[in-house]
Design a protein around this motif. Sequence first.
Motif, PDB file in Angstrom:
ATOM      1  N   GLY A  86       0.810  -1.213   0.000  1.00  0.00           N
ATOM      2  CA  GLY A  86       0.000   0.000   0.000  1.00  0.00           C
ATOM      3  C   GLY A  86       0.842   1.261   0.000  1.00  0.00           C
ATOM      4  O   GLY A  86       0.514   2.249  -0.677  1.00  0.00           O
ATOM      5  N   LEU A  87       1.948   1.252   0.741  1.00  0.00           N
ATOM      6  CA  LEU A  87       2.826   2.423   0.777  1.00  0.00           C
ATOM      7  C   LEU A  87       3.391   2.736  -0.599  1.00  0.00           C
ATOM      8  O   LEU A  87       3.374   3.889  -1.045  1.00  0.00           O
ATOM      9  CB  LEU A  87       3.971   2.193   1.764  1.00  0.00           C
ATOM     10  CG  LEU A  87       3.679   2.417   3.240  1.00  0.00           C
ATOM     11  CD1 LEU A  87       4.882   2.013   4.079  1.00  0.00           C
ATOM     12  CD2 LEU A  87       3.299   3.866   3.519  1.00  0.00           C
ATOM     13  N   TYR A 104       4.745  11.877  -6.023  1.00  0.00           N
ATOM     14  CA  TYR A 104       5.947  12.707  -5.930  1.00  0.00           C
ATOM     15  C   TYR A 104       5.829  13.793  -4.869  1.00  0.00           C
ATOM     16  O   TYR A 104       6.757  14.015  -4.087  1.00  0.00           O
ATOM     17  CB  TYR A 104       6.228  13.334  -7.296  1.00  0.00           C
ATOM     18  CG  TYR A 104       7.465  14.191  -7.346  1.00  0.00           C
ATOM     19  CD1 TYR A 104       8.733  13.610  -7.407  1.00  0.00           C
ATOM     20  CD2 TYR A 104       7.377  15.575  -7.326  1.00  0.00           C
ATOM     21  CE1 TYR A 104       9.885  14.389  -7.445  1.00  0.00           C
ATOM     22  CE2 TYR A 104       8.516  16.367  -7.361  1.00  0.00           C
ATOM     23  CZ  TYR A 104       9.767  15.764  -7.424  1.00  0.00           C
ATOM     24  OH  TYR A 104      10.898  16.541  -7.460  1.00  0.00           O
ATOM     25  N   GLN A 105       4.690  14.472  -4.801  1.00  0.00           N
ATOM     26  CA  GLN A 105       4.558  15.588  -3.870  1.00  0.00           C
ATOM     27  C   GLN A 105       4.351  15.134  -2.434  1.00  0.00           C
ATOM     28  O   GLN A 105       4.809  15.789  -1.491  1.00  0.00           O
ATOM     29  CB  GLN A 105       3.402  16.504  -4.302  1.00  0.00           C
ATOM     30  CG  GLN A 105       3.676  17.252  -5.600  1.00  0.00           C
ATOM     31  CD  GLN A 105       2.562  18.224  -5.948  1.00  0.00           C
ATOM     32  OE1 GLN A 105       1.404  17.999  -5.614  1.00  0.00           O
ATOM     33  NE2 GLN A 105       2.917  19.308  -6.617  1.00  0.00           N
ATOM     34  N   GLU A 106       3.662  14.026  -2.239  1.00  0.00           N
ATOM     35  CA  GLU A 106       3.295  13.605  -0.894  1.00  0.00           C
ATOM     36  C   GLU A 106       4.316  12.680  -0.247  1.00  0.00           C
ATOM     37  O   GLU A 106       4.402  12.578   0.981  1.00  0.00           O
ATOM     38  CB  GLU A 106       1.932  12.914  -0.929  1.00  0.00           C
ATOM     39  CG  GLU A 106       0.805  13.859  -1.325  1.00  0.00           C
ATOM     40  CD  GLU A 106      -0.406  13.127  -1.889  1.00  0.00           C
ATOM     41  OE1 GLU A 106      -0.335  11.896  -2.033  1.00  0.00           O
ATOM     42  OE2 GLU A 106      -1.404  13.797  -2.176  1.00  0.00           O
ATOM     43  N   ALA A 107       5.111  11.992  -1.065  1.00  0.00           N
ATOM     44  CA  ALA A 107       6.023  10.976  -0.538  1.00  0.00           C
ATOM     45  C   ALA A 107       6.993  11.502   0.519  1.00  0.00           C
ATOM     46  O   ALA A 107       7.197  10.840   1.545  1.00  0.00           O
ATOM     47  CB  ALA A 107       6.786  10.328  -1.692  1.00  0.00           C
ATOM     48  N   PRO A 108       7.613  12.668   0.329  1.00  0.00           N
ATOM     49  CA  PRO A 108       8.570  13.118   1.350  1.00  0.00           C
ATOM     50  C   PRO A 108       7.937  13.279   2.733  1.00  0.00           C
ATOM     51  O   PRO A 108       8.539  12.880   3.737  1.00  0.00           O
ATOM     52  CB  PRO A 108       9.061  14.472   0.808  1.00  0.00           C
ATOM     53  CG  PRO A 108       8.870  14.372  -0.668  1.00  0.00           C
ATOM     54  CD  PRO A 108       7.616  13.581  -0.844  1.00  0.00           C
ATOM     55  N   GLY A 144      12.032   2.202  -3.564  1.00  0.00           N
ATOM     56  CA  GLY A 144      12.503   2.461  -4.919  1.00  0.00           C
ATOM     57  C   GLY A 144      11.960   3.729  -5.555  1.00  0.00           C
ATOM     58  O   GLY A 144      12.720   4.522  -6.122  1.00  0.00           O
ATOM     59  N   PRO A 145      10.647   3.985  -5.513  1.00  0.00           N
ATOM     60  CA  PRO A 145      10.112   5.162  -6.205  1.00  0.00           C
ATOM     61  C   PRO A 145      10.421   6.500  -5.537  1.00  0.00           C
ATOM     62  O   PRO A 145      10.214   7.549  -6.152  1.00  0.00           O
ATOM     63  CB  PRO A 145       8.589   4.911  -6.187  1.00  0.00           C
ATOM     64  CG  PRO A 145       8.422   3.471  -5.864  1.00  0.00           C
ATOM     65  CD  PRO A 145       9.589   3.113  -5.012  1.00  0.00           C
ATOM     66  N   LEU A 146      10.881   6.491  -4.289  1.00  0.00           N
ATOM     67  CA  LEU A 146      11.195   7.750  -3.617  1.00  0.00           C
ATOM     68  C   LEU A 146      12.363   8.434  -4.319  1.00  0.00           C
ATOM     69  O   LEU A 146      13.340   7.793  -4.700  1.00  0.00           O
ATOM     70  CB  LEU A 146      11.560   7.499  -2.154  1.00  0.00           C
ATOM     71  CG  LEU A 146      10.437   6.993  -1.248  1.00  0.00           C
ATOM     72  CD1 LEU A 146      11.009   6.539   0.088  1.00  0.00           C
ATOM     73  CD2 LEU A 146       9.385   8.068  -1.035  1.00  0.00           C
ATOM     74  N   ALA A 147      12.273   9.741  -4.476  1.00  0.00           N
ATOM     75  CA  ALA A 147      13.374  10.484  -5.082  1.00  0.00           C
ATOM     76  C   ALA A 147      14.636  10.323  -4.229  1.00  0.00           C
ATOM     77  O   ALA A 147      14.561  10.271  -2.999  1.00  0.00           O
ATOM     78  CB  ALA A 147      13.000  11.956  -5.199  1.00  0.00           C
ATOM     79  N   TRP A 148      15.783  10.244  -4.870  1.00  0.00           N
ATOM     80  CA  TRP A 148      17.012   9.996  -4.146  1.00  0.00           C
ATOM     81  C   TRP A 148      17.257  11.013  -3.020  1.00  0.00           C
ATOM     82  O   TRP A 148      17.596  10.614  -1.907  1.00  0.00           O
ATOM     83  CB  TRP A 148      18.199   9.971  -5.109  1.00  0.00           C
ATOM     84  CG  TRP A 148      19.518   9.838  -4.416  1.00  0.00           C
ATOM     85  CD1 TRP A 148      20.541  10.734  -4.405  1.00  0.00           C
ATOM     86  CD2 TRP A 148      19.966   8.733  -3.613  1.00  0.00           C
ATOM     87  NE1 TRP A 148      21.592  10.265  -3.654  1.00  0.00           N
ATOM     88  CE2 TRP A 148      21.265   9.040  -3.155  1.00  0.00           C
ATOM     89  CE3 TRP A 148      19.392   7.512  -3.233  1.00  0.00           C
ATOM     90  CZ2 TRP A 148      21.999   8.180  -2.336  1.00  0.00           C
ATOM     91  CZ3 TRP A 148      20.114   6.659  -2.420  1.00  0.00           C
ATOM     92  CH2 TRP A 148      21.399   6.990  -1.982  1.00  0.00           C
TER      93      TRP A 148
END
Length: 342
Positions: free
Chosen positions: A127-128, A136-140, A163-167
């Motif tokens: 789910g995460l 992209y906007q909410e992940a951080p 994996g999908p989180l920006a570096w």
Amino acid sequence: MSMQPSALPSAVDVPPPIGSAAWDRELVALGTDRATVDRALHLVVEDAVDGGIVEPDGHDVYLDDASPVTAAVLVLFHQERPSYSALMYLRFVWNDGDVRLRDWIVRQYAAMLVHGPQPVADSAEYGLVMDYFEAYQEAPGVLAALLTQVPADHWGGILRVAGPLAWPVKRDLFLAAAEMPALHAPLAEGMAGSFYGLYGDIDAPEAAELVGRITIADDLVRAHLIEATTQPMLMQSGSAIVVTDARWTHPDSFLLEMTVTSGLRRWSHRSELVLDGQSRGRIAHWAFPFRREIEHLVLPGRTLIKSQLHRIEGSPNDAADLVDRELELWPAGLRAHLARHH
């Protein structure tokens, strides 16, 4: 290149197990209570069973609003019958929920990761990545909130699906996990997903240094990471397209048809396109959705199998020289990094 992580937040507010007395008390702070949630859950499950549904799922218990009761019903139901359907509808509640409710929903994910049981934790990981880490906007904000509530010894579930989180968002987490041998296995999985996942993102030179610092017991994961941090993908090009239309908004680029000929398929933004040891451009858009009705010039090449059209940042004057070529595709900075260290 500094490889030291900045300070990560301490896990000082570990959530209670879902369904516990402490969880019930947090429901009151949210604006509802356990008796109300239990009653609502019982009614929707009973209605589903009476309607002939043998195994109710999230579709059957979603109350169609962004209320604390709806969120709590889905979380409590998921605890007994974990599935993505319940979490998908929990995301619907998130979409229309206020800040307090959103914070509470993230806290439930933390509780699932910390307390399980394992099927619940596994479902939470899925789910995460599906509903938050690819946003992209909410992940951080979601990751930051999780790290204030999930102790380091439970970071494995976060790392595996990072994996999908920006570096820049996950860098400190990865560097900190590299200092904890118990987390090396999920860290390696998260790094592999960062290279090979559809939305993966990672700094290849820093990843190469991490690979050298951690123990990777899984032979396949280790092989994949070594390939990703030491070798290019080999590509065969076919035709090129130079767009001449005045409406074209990417003037310093052209399109190149290519297919992967060797190496595991991985896409890294702004990878170098290398021919005979020389960089000839960077891939700005993999599988570019080109509209053929706009004015363009085709530079014909061979017919390729399973090819895609990619937008290359570079001089359109170079396009003709890249038709029908064997090319290397290097993640940004990796070729220079390896040259400095070998």
